[in-house]
Design an enzyme around this catalytic site. Structure first.
Site, mmCIF file in Angstrom:
data_model
loop_
_atom_site.group_PDB
_atom_site.id
_atom_site.type_symbol
_atom_site.label_atom_id
_atom_site.label_comp_id
_atom_site.label_asym_id
_atom_site.label_seq_id
_atom_site.Cartn_x
_atom_site.Cartn_y
_atom_site.Cartn_z
ATOM 1 N N HIS A 1 4.549 9.787 20.024
ATOM 2 C CA HIS A 1 4.739 10.944 18.892
ATOM 3 C C HIS A 1 3.383 11.317 18.369
ATOM 4 O O HIS A 1 3.025 12.396 18.265
ATOM 5 C CB HIS A 1 5.566 10.342 17.835
ATOM 6 C CG HIS A 1 5.379 11.010 16.330
ATOM 7 N ND1 HIS A 1 4.503 11.022 15.630
ATOM 8 C CD2 HIS A 1 6.500 11.881 15.969
ATOM 9 C CE1 HIS A 1 4.584 11.843 14.656
ATOM 10 N NE2 HIS A 1 5.759 12.485 14.899
ATOM 11 N N ASN A 2 2.339 10.329 18.316
ATOM 12 C CA ASN A 2 1.247 10.517 17.636
ATOM 13 C C ASN A 2 0.257 11.258 18.595
ATOM 14 O O ASN A 2 -0.439 12.022 18.129
ATOM 15 C CB ASN A 2 0.387 9.385 17.046
ATOM 16 C CG ASN A 2 1.078 8.573 15.778
ATOM 17 O OD1 ASN A 2 2.151 9.048 15.442
ATOM 18 N ND2 ASN A 2 0.411 7.857 15.018
ATOM 19 N N LYS B 1 6.502 5.856 19.193
ATOM 20 C CA LYS B 1 5.676 6.431 17.985
ATOM 21 C C LYS B 1 4.136 6.700 18.387
ATOM 22 O O LYS B 1 3.618 7.719 18.035
ATOM 23 C CB LYS B 1 5.684 5.447 16.750
ATOM 24 C CG LYS B 1 4.716 5.622 15.632
ATOM 25 C CD LYS B 1 5.025 6.800 15.154
ATOM 26 C CE LYS B 1 4.682 6.923 13.659
ATOM 27 N NZ LYS B 1 2.988 7.017 13.644
ATOM 28 N N ARG C 1 -12.725 10.939 50.461
ATOM 29 C CA ARG C 1 -12.597 9.256 50.232
ATOM 30 C C ARG C 1 -12.379 8.522 51.667
ATOM 31 O O ARG C 1 -12.861 7.591 51.758
ATOM 32 C CB ARG C 1 -11.251 9.077 49.395
ATOM 33 C CG ARG C 1 -11.325 9.717 48.125
ATOM 34 C CD ARG C 1 -9.801 9.088 47.304
ATOM 35 N NE ARG C 1 -9.855 7.750 47.020
ATOM 36 C CZ ARG C 1 -8.914 6.948 47.329
ATOM 37 N NH1 ARG C 1 -8.056 7.503 48.226
ATOM 38 N NH2 ARG C 1 -8.882 5.686 47.105
ATOM 39 N N GLY D 1 4.169 1.168 2.345
ATOM 40 C CA GLY D 1 5.015 -0.079 2.064
ATOM 41 C C GLY D 1 5.655 0.266 0.722
ATOM 42 O O GLY D 1 6.662 0.073 0.444
ATOM 43 N N LYS E 1 -7.276 7.246 13.953
ATOM 44 C CA LYS E 1 -6.882 5.934 13.755
ATOM 45 C C LYS E 1 -6.471 5.069 15.128
ATOM 46 O O LYS E 1 -6.272 3.908 15.010
ATOM 47 C CB LYS E 1 -5.552 5.740 12.664
ATOM 48 C CG LYS E 1 -6.016 6.057 11.350
ATOM 49 C CD LYS E 1 -4.742 5.928 10.579
ATOM 50 C CE LYS E 1 -5.089 6.234 8.864
ATOM 51 N NZ LYS E 1 -3.960 5.834 8.162
ATOM 52 N N GLU F 1 1.276 14.771 18.392
ATOM 53 C CA GLU F 1 0.889 15.315 17.122
ATOM 54 C C GLU F 1 -0.636 15.679 17.153
ATOM 55 O O GLU F 1 -1.308 16.651 16.732
ATOM 56 C CB GLU F 1 1.088 14.220 15.910
ATOM 57 C CG GLU F 1 0.534 14.485 14.610
ATOM 58 C CD GLU F 1 0.487 13.241 13.590
ATOM 59 O OE1 GLU F 1 -0.411 12.920 13.016
ATOM 60 O OE2 GLU F 1 1.499 12.694 13.777
ATOM 61 N N TYR F 2 -1.620 14.774 17.785
ATOM 62 C CA TYR F 2 -2.804 15.125 18.036
ATOM 63 C C TYR F 2 -3.063 16.487 18.866
ATOM 64 O O TYR F 2 -3.917 17.257 18.427
ATOM 65 C CB TYR F 2 -3.716 14.044 19.001
ATOM 66 C CG TYR F 2 -4.171 12.828 18.118
ATOM 67 C CD1 TYR F 2 -3.327 12.208 17.158
ATOM 68 C CD2 TYR F 2 -5.584 12.507 18.472
ATOM 69 C CE1 TYR F 2 -4.060 11.128 16.675
ATOM 70 C CE2 TYR F 2 -6.058 11.516 17.802
ATOM 71 C CZ TYR F 2 -5.273 10.840 16.792
ATOM 72 O OH TYR F 2 -5.871 9.696 16.286
ATOM 73 N N ARG G 1 -0.401 -9.353 -0.887
ATOM 74 C CA ARG G 1 -1.197 -10.080 -1.042
ATOM 75 C C ARG G 1 -1.787 -10.149 -2.381
ATOM 76 O O ARG G 1 -1.962 -11.314 -2.889
ATOM 77 C CB ARG G 1 -2.307 -9.935 0.000
ATOM 78 C CG ARG G 1 -3.339 -11.158 0.026
ATOM 79 C CD ARG G 1 -4.192 -10.776 1.292
ATOM 80 N NE ARG G 1 -5.006 -9.533 1.395
ATOM 81 C CZ ARG G 1 -5.704 -8.771 2.202
ATOM 82 N NH1 ARG G 1 -5.916 -9.648 3.200
ATOM 83 N NH2 ARG G 1 -6.311 -7.580 1.926
ATOM 84 N N ALA H 1 0.902 -1.036 0.046
ATOM 85 C CA ALA H 1 0.012 -0.209 -0.238
ATOM 86 C C ALA H 1 1.054 1.267 0.047
ATOM 87 O O ALA H 1 2.062 1.136 0.020
ATOM 88 C CB ALA H 1 -0.951 0.078 1.308
ATOM 89 N N VAL H 2 0.306 2.414 0.145
ATOM 90 C CA VAL H 2 1.136 3.632 0.047
ATOM 91 C C VAL H 2 2.477 3.499 0.633
ATOM 92 O O VAL H 2 3.684 3.879 0.427
ATOM 93 C CB VAL H 2 0.291 4.656 0.510
ATOM 94 C CG1 VAL H 2 1.213 6.293 0.256
ATOM 95 C CG2 VAL H 2 -0.764 5.090 -0.754
ATOM 96 N N SER I 1 7.211 7.546 11.049
ATOM 97 C CA SER I 1 6.616 8.690 10.927
ATOM 98 C C SER I 1 6.801 9.520 9.767
ATOM 99 O O SER I 1 8.218 9.589 9.179
ATOM 100 C CB SER I 1 6.907 9.543 12.219
ATOM 101 O OG SER I 1 6.073 10.644 12.156
ATOM 102 N N GLY I 2 6.015 10.141 9.131
ATOM 103 C CA GLY I 2 6.264 11.044 8.091
ATOM 104 C C GLY I 2 5.291 11.105 7.017
ATOM 105 O O GLY I 2 5.211 11.652 5.902
#
Length: 496
Positions: A211-212, A208, A472, A21, A287, A215-216, A40, A18-19, A136-137
């Site tokens: 990192h994400n 990673k 408590r 890979g 995701k 990024e959020y 596949r 896919a993109v 990443s990137g």
């Protein structure tokens, strides 16, 4: 396209075209390595090889996994660029009877680090190396230079190190700024590669995920800055684009600020009189990696509210129909901003920078805590340094973080570094003004607000948790500590 005895043995294999890979395989081939590729759907593989007949290293199309394994020089390096979860386990099981002891399997997708820890242990028992590599990137980074975060044994890093350092993004040795360029067959040379061994088993995939999560936070903070200026000042997208371009020339320079300026200046191709940003529905997807980061912070007891608020903001955005209906029922304040436009733009810029510091401080605190949780040894300065190029959050800001950990490898929190402490003090008045204005005007800015709350909480020697603990103890006899006794001594009071 099937490997034969006359074909040179391949240096590495990539499974999944896919993109990401596809682009990673082309990147590797551009650096002179011969790459065996398999998908596949064999049609995808055939088309890729046919479209790129003359890469410096060369592509060897393989219809099956046995063909791919047979074509690679031992010890084999095989990269999986496939969907996380069950598909990764499935392909690993298919590879085990085909490979030999000492070979290395690399998962370059966004896998959950707990899965990576499990796979590492399982494959080690088979005599195989396993690497969970954060990549990443996006598609451009994969093609011309990503930031690479491999986790695994030191032996596995030695096997992939030459290729990983060759294909990674590169930054200037003196300034830390990304080296621009890169074209098919003409990769960027020189500088410092944005690839480093992160740590054992799942460390790479955990870093990673953080990192994400950061990024959020970055994306939500930038979106809130855009929204505030739009709502309070009525600024049009073209003027907002100029504002973000100016910000990108200063402390806020980053890939995300740069593309925000470009987005804001783009016209709608279907309605050329409109800007495209005004035609995009206000619902955001995700995701899952930001959610993983927030969940891990909760599990480890690390305050990372700004990152979590960025995730929740996406959840709220998905409630579009509910929000549209609620807007007709629930009323907010009537507010008109009457101050200086220039002063507000500067105040929002300062609030964005201060909030960004807090968001990154939360992410790095989470990584620091994870070391004890998982038995990793993470070099936080090195992690910041490999994020300077290739990845989505690449920014001049990351050089400041690299410098901070160079000054103090055991820095408890980024906000305590002299540079960031000064920046927060310098921005504080504007930051508070912006958060107050947002509240007065009813403009939702959860990331700005949570970042300020994090700063105020962290700098407070005393918090209202004494009341929480008293409550408590009242209803559940959970005990409490006293300010006039040593830490670790617990008391219960019969409140009733």
């Amino acid at each position: 396209m099937t490997p034969s005895k006359t074909v040179k043995t391949c240096d590495i294999g990539v499974i999944g075209l896919a993109v990401m890979g596809r682009n990673l395989a082309l990147n590797i081939a551009d650096h002179g390595y011969r790459v065996a590729v398999q998908n596949r759907d064999s049609r995808v593989m055939r088309e890729m090889v046919a479209e790129h007949p003359a890469t410096p290293g060369g592509l060897v199309g393989c219809k099956t996994l046995p063909e791919l394994v047979k074509s690679i020089e031992r010890p084999r390096r095989i990269v999986l660029m496939i969907k996380a979860g069950a598909p990764v386990d499935s392909v690993i099981e298919q590879l085990i009877p085909l490979v030999d002891k000492g070979d290395v399997i690399v998962d370059g997708g966004n896998s959950l680090w707990d899965d990576t820890i499990r796979r590492d242990k399982y494959l080690a028992g088979q005599g195989l190396h396993f690497v969970g590599c954060g990549t990443s990137g996006g598609e451009e980074g994969a093609r011309f230079g990503p930031s690479l975060m491999p986790g695994g044994s030191p032996e596995s890093w030695k096997l992939i190190r030459p290729i990983w350092r060759a294909i990674a993004a590169r930054v200037d040795r003196k300034t830390g700024r990304p080296l621009e360029g890169g074209a098919p067959g003409k990769p960027v040379r020189g500088g410092v590669p944005c690839a480093a061994h992160i740590g054992a088993d799942g460390a790479g995939h955990f870093v990673k995920a953080v990192h994400n999560g950061i990024e959020y936070g970055d994306m939500q903070l930038i979106s809130e800055a855009y929204f505030l200026l739009q709502r309070l000042l009525g600024v049009k997208p073209d003027e907002l684009s100029r504002i973000f371009s100016e910000w990108n020339a200063g402390d806020l320079d980053s890939y995300l600020i740069e593309i925000t300026a470009e987005i804001l200046s783009t016209r709608d191709p279907e309605k050329p009189r409109r800007y495209l940003i005004d035609s995009i529905l206000d619902t955001a997807g995700q995701k899952g990696t930001g959610k993983w980061t927030s969940a891990s912070a909760l599990d480890m007891g690390v305050p990372a509210a700004t990152i979590a608020e960025a995730v929740f903001a996406r959840f709220v955005s998905a409630l579009k129909d509910e929000r549209t209906a609620a807007a007709k029922i629930l009323r907010g304040p009537k507010h008109t901003f009457r101050g200086s436009k220039r002063s507000l733009v500067e105040a929002v810029r300062n609030a964005l920078y201060a909030s960004k510091i807090c968001s990154y401080a939360q992410g790095f605190a989470l990584m620091a805590t994870a070391q004890a949780e998982y038995g990793w040894k993470l070099d936080l300065g090195k992690i910041a340094s490999i994020w300077r190029g290739g990845c989505i959050i690449r920014a001049g800001f990351l050089q400041k973080i690299t410098d901070a950990y160079s000054r103090d490898r055991k820095l408890p929190n980024l906000m305590l570094d002299p540079y960031f402490k000064r920046a927060l003090l310098r921005s504080q008045e504007d930051w508070r003004k912006v958060v107050a204005l947002a509240a007065q005007a009813g403009v939702p800015c959860p990331a700005f607000m949570s970042a300020l709350a994090y700063y105020d909480s962290y700098r407070s020697a005393r918090l209202p948790a004494n009341m929480l603990q008293a409550q408590r103890d009242y209803f559940g006899a959970h005990t409490f500590e006293r300010i006039d006794r040593p830490r670790g001594e617990f008391f219960h009071f019969d409140w009733i």
